[in-house]
Write a protein that holds these residues in place. Structure first.
Motif, PDB file in Angstrom:
ATOM      1  N   TYR A 143       0.823  -1.210   0.000  1.00  0.00           N
ATOM      2  CA  TYR A 143       0.000   0.000   0.000  1.00  0.00           C
ATOM      3  C   TYR A 143       0.860   1.263   0.000  1.00  0.00           C
ATOM      4  CZ  TYR A 143      -2.347   3.839   2.508  1.00  0.00           C
ATOM      5  OH  TYR A 143      -2.786   5.060   2.913  1.00  0.00           O
ATOM      6  N   ARG A 144       1.843   1.348   0.897  1.00  0.00           N
ATOM      7  CA  ARG A 144       2.655   2.561   1.017  1.00  0.00           C
ATOM      8  C   ARG A 144       4.099   2.199   1.279  1.00  0.00           C
ATOM      9  NH1 ARG A 144       4.806   4.760   5.297  1.00  0.00           N
ATOM     10  NH2 ARG A 144       3.550   3.514   6.751  1.00  0.00           N
ATOM     11  N   ASN A 145       5.008   2.978   0.690  1.00  0.00           N
ATOM     12  CA  ASN A 145       6.426   2.836   0.981  1.00  0.00           C
ATOM     13  C   ASN A 145       7.017   4.227   1.155  1.00  0.00           C
ATOM     14  OD1 ASN A 145       8.945   1.597   1.344  1.00  0.00           O
ATOM     15  ND2 ASN A 145       9.491   2.001  -0.785  1.00  0.00           N
ATOM     16  N   THR A 146       7.665   4.450   2.280  1.00  0.00           N
ATOM     17  CA  THR A 146       8.286   5.743   2.566  1.00  0.00           C
ATOM     18  C   THR A 146       9.762   5.528   2.848  1.00  0.00           C
ATOM     19  OG1 THR A 146       6.233   6.587   3.516  1.00  0.00           O
ATOM     20  CG2 THR A 146       8.244   7.785   4.053  1.00  0.00           C
ATOM     21  N   VAL A 147      10.612   6.316   2.203  1.00  0.00           N
ATOM     22  CA  VAL A 147      12.051   6.218   2.435  1.00  0.00           C
ATOM     23  C   VAL A 147      12.588   7.600   2.783  1.00  0.00           C
ATOM     24  CG1 VAL A 147      12.381   4.219   0.943  1.00  0.00           C
ATOM     25  CG2 VAL A 147      12.573   6.515  -0.027  1.00  0.00           C
ATOM     26  N   VAL A 148      13.699   7.609   3.509  1.00  0.00           N
ATOM     27  CA  VAL A 148      14.378   8.851   3.860  1.00  0.00           C
ATOM     28  C   VAL A 148      15.608   8.973   2.985  1.00  0.00           C
ATOM     29  CG1 VAL A 148      15.539  10.154   5.677  1.00  0.00           C
ATOM     30  CG2 VAL A 148      13.514   8.779   6.219  1.00  0.00           C
ATOM     31  N   ILE A 149      15.692  10.090   2.250  1.00  0.00           N
ATOM     32  CA  ILE A 149      16.837  10.362   1.381  1.00  0.00           C
ATOM     33  C   ILE A 149      17.337  11.756   1.709  1.00  0.00           C
ATOM     34  CG2 ILE A 149      17.654  10.574  -1.002  1.00  0.00           C
ATOM     35  CD1 ILE A 149      15.306   8.774  -1.832  1.00  0.00           C
ATOM     36  N   GLY A 160      -1.218  -2.554  -4.505  1.00  0.00           N
ATOM     37  CA  GLY A 160      -0.824  -3.954  -4.399  1.00  0.00           C
ATOM     38  C   GLY A 160       0.622  -4.254  -4.702  1.00  0.00           C
ATOM     39  N   ASP A 161       1.227  -3.523  -5.640  1.00  0.00           N
ATOM     40  CA  ASP A 161       2.639  -3.771  -5.955  1.00  0.00           C
ATOM     41  C   ASP A 161       3.237  -2.524  -6.606  1.00  0.00           C
ATOM     42  OD1 ASP A 161       2.097  -3.850  -8.842  1.00  0.00           O
ATOM     43  OD2 ASP A 161       1.231  -5.820  -8.453  1.00  0.00           O
ATOM     44  N   GLU A 162       4.546  -2.540  -6.815  1.00  0.00           N
ATOM     45  CA  GLU A 162       5.249  -1.352  -7.308  1.00  0.00           C
ATOM     46  C   GLU A 162       4.859  -0.993  -8.738  1.00  0.00           C
ATOM     47  OE1 GLU A 162       9.417  -1.718  -6.661  1.00  0.00           O
ATOM     48  OE2 GLU A 162       9.239  -1.605  -4.473  1.00  0.00           O
ATOM     49  N   GLN A 163       4.391  -1.955  -9.530  1.00  0.00           N
ATOM     50  CA  GLN A 163       3.960  -1.655 -10.894  1.00  0.00           C
ATOM     51  C   GLN A 163       2.664  -0.845 -10.899  1.00  0.00           C
ATOM     52  OE1 GLN A 163       5.175  -4.860 -10.067  1.00  0.00           O
ATOM     53  NE2 GLN A 163       7.109  -4.087 -10.893  1.00  0.00           N
ATOM     54  N   ASN A 164       1.803  -1.097  -9.926  1.00  0.00           N
ATOM     55  CA  ASN A 164       0.521  -0.399  -9.845  1.00  0.00           C
ATOM     56  C   ASN A 164       0.620   0.755  -8.844  1.00  0.00           C
ATOM     57  OD1 ASN A 164      -1.129  -1.977 -11.670  1.00  0.00           O
ATOM     58  ND2 ASN A 164      -0.960  -3.621 -10.178  1.00  0.00           N
ATOM     59  N   TYR A 189       1.700  11.467 -10.515  1.00  0.00           N
ATOM     60  CA  TYR A 189       0.433  10.754 -10.382  1.00  0.00           C
ATOM     61  C   TYR A 189       0.227   9.827 -11.573  1.00  0.00           C
ATOM     62  CZ  TYR A 189      -0.511  14.288  -6.858  1.00  0.00           C
ATOM     63  OH  TYR A 189      -0.428  15.096  -5.755  1.00  0.00           O
ATOM     64  N   ASN A 190      -0.240   8.635 -11.282  1.00  0.00           N
ATOM     65  CA  ASN A 190      -0.561   7.674 -12.330  1.00  0.00           C
ATOM     66  C   ASN A 190      -2.026   7.901 -12.736  1.00  0.00           C
ATOM     67  OD1 ASN A 190      -1.011   5.448 -13.950  1.00  0.00           O
ATOM     68  ND2 ASN A 190       0.090   4.029 -12.623  1.00  0.00           N
ATOM     69  N   LYS A 191      -2.240   8.887 -13.601  1.00  0.00           N
ATOM     70  CA  LYS A 191      -3.614   9.269 -13.959  1.00  0.00           C
ATOM     71  C   LYS A 191      -4.424   8.116 -14.543  1.00  0.00           C
ATOM     72  CE  LYS A 191      -3.067  13.067 -16.371  1.00  0.00           C
ATOM     73  NZ  LYS A 191      -3.465  14.296 -17.107  1.00  0.00           N
ATOM     74  N   PRO A 192      -3.870   7.320 -15.455  1.00  0.00           N
ATOM     75  CA  PRO A 192      -4.686   6.219 -15.995  1.00  0.00           C
ATOM     76  C   PRO A 192      -5.215   5.291 -14.910  1.00  0.00           C
ATOM     77  CG  PRO A 192      -2.749   6.555 -17.364  1.00  0.00           C
ATOM     78  CD  PRO A 192      -2.556   7.411 -16.159  1.00  0.00           C
TER      79      PRO A 192
END
Length: 311
Positions: A143-149, A160-164, A189-192
Motif C-alpha cells: 500500500y505505502r512505501n516511505t524512504v528517507v533520502i 498492491g505492488d510497485e507496478q501499480n 500521479y498515475n492518472k490512468p
C-alpha cells in the motif's frame, strides 16, 4: 506505594499520562492502578475501558518502570512496556483486536515497529536503521512505501505492488529556490490508474492521495477534473463523495451542478456524523470527521453560482 488512578492529578492537564503525575500536591512516586482511566480525566466515557485494569509506575511524577493493561476478567495482557524517566524504553507489546503491535524504543525514540492482524499478516513495518517504513493492505500486498533520502521523507502509494503505483514523491535536483524558501517537492500521479480504479479506491487508504490528486488536476486539466469529481460524487464510499463535493466547489464548473444537487437531495439518507477512523484506530484512537455532505455540496453549489452570477 499504590494509589487509585482517580487520586492522581496531572499538572497543567498534560496531553499524555507519562509526565506531571501529582499526588497530594507532590510529584508521585509509586504505582497508579484502576479502571476507566479516561472517564476520570476527560468528559467522555470509553466503554472499552470497563473491563480493563491499568497499572502505571512513576518516579518523581514521570513514568518509570512497568506500565501494563490487563483484561479484568481473564488477566490477558493488552499492553506491556517499560519507561525510564518519562521515556519509553525497550520492547512494548500491545494487543487490541483486530491488531497486535510490537514497538521498540531507545530513550523514547522509536527504532522499530510492527503491526499485524491476529492471524499474523504483516500490515505495517518500520525500522529506522534499515530505512524501512512500509504499510500493506489487509491481504498483505503493498500500500505505502516511505524512504528517507538526504534527511527528507519521500512517500509512494500503491494498489498492491510497485507496478501499480498511484502516486510518487521523487527527489528533485534543486529542492529550494533560494535559502529559506519552502521545500519544493515533486509528486507524480498515475492518472490512468487513478481514473480506471476510482471505484476501487477507499477513503481509509486513499484519502491523502485523492486530496492531492484533486488539487493537481484542478491546476493542470480542468476537463479531467470535472470528469473525476463526477465519479467521486457517485462513489460508494461516503467520504470520497464528500471530498468530491468539496473539490467540485473549488473547480466551479457548472457541469457539476446536477451531481451536487443530487447529494443535497439525499440529505435524509446521510449519517448524522460522517467519520473516518484511522486505519489502526483501535491502537491510536484517531479519526477524521467531515462536515455533512449535503452542507459541503450546498457550499460548493453556492461557489459555482457566484461565478455564474458574476458573469
Amino acid at each position: 506505594m499504590k494509589v487509585p488512578i482517580e487520586h492522581i492529578e496531572f499538572k497543567d492537564r498534560v496531553s499524555t499520562f507519562e509526565v506531571g503525575a501529582m499526588y497530594k500536591g507532590q510529584p508521585f512516586s509509586g504505582t497508579a492502578y484502576g479502571r476507566n482511566v479516561y472517564e476520570h480525566y476527560y468528559d467522555w466515557h470509553d466503554k472499552d475501558d470497563d473491563n480493563v485494569y491499568y497499572e502505571w509506575s512513576y518516579q518523581n511524577g514521570r513514568a518509570h518502570g512497568r506500565w501494563c493493561q490487563l483484561k479484568q476478567n481473564s488477566g490477558e495482557i493488552i499492553f506491556n512496556g517499560f519507561y525510564k524517566d518519562g521515556n519509553k524504553i525497550g520492547v512494548h507489546k500491545e494487543i487490541r483486536p483486530p491488531f497486535k503491535m510490537v514497538t521498540e524504543y531507545i530513550d523514547g525514540e522509536l527504532i522499530q515497529k510492527e503491526i499485524r492482524n491476529l492471524e499474523g499478516m504483516l500490515l505495517l513495518e518500520y525500522n529506522k536503521k534499515n530505512n524501512i517504513d512500509r504499510e500493506y493492505y489487509d491481504d498483505g500486498t503493498l500500500y505505502r512505501n516511505t524512504v528517507v533520502i538526504g534527511g527528507r521523507m519521500y512517500g509512494s502509494f500503491y494498489l498492491g505492488d510497485e507496478q501499480n503505483w498511484l502516486s510518487k514523491e521523487i527527489v528533485k535536483e534543486k529542492e529550494y529556490e533560494y535559502p529559506g524558501a519552502p521545500y519544493r517537492y515533486k509528486r507524480l500521479y498515475n492518472k490512468p490508474l487513478l481514473f480506471s480504479k476510482i471505484h476501487s479506491l477507499e477513503a481509509e487508504f486513499h484519502l491523502v492521495t485523492l486530496d492531492l490528486f484533486c488539487e493537481f488536476i484542478i491546476e493542470n486539466n480542468k476537463k479531467e477534473a470535472t470528469l473525476y469529481f463526477k465519479e467521486m460524487m457517485g462513489h460508494n464510499d461516503l467520504c470520497i463523495q464528500n471530498i468530491g463535493a468539496y473539490y467540485a466547489g473549488e473547480l466551479k464548473d457548472t457541469d457539476l451542478i446536477p451531481c451536487l444537487k443530487e447529494l443535497i437531495a439525499n440529505k435524509k439518507k446521510e449519517p448524522k456524523r460522517l467519520m473516518l477512523p484511522n486505519r489502526f484506530g483501535e491502537l491510536d484512537r484517531g479519526y477524521k470527521e467531515f462536515h455533512r455532505t449535503s452542507k459541503v455540496a450546498k457550499e460548493a453549489l453556492k461557489k459555482i453560482n457566484n461565478v455564474v452570477n458574476a458573469k
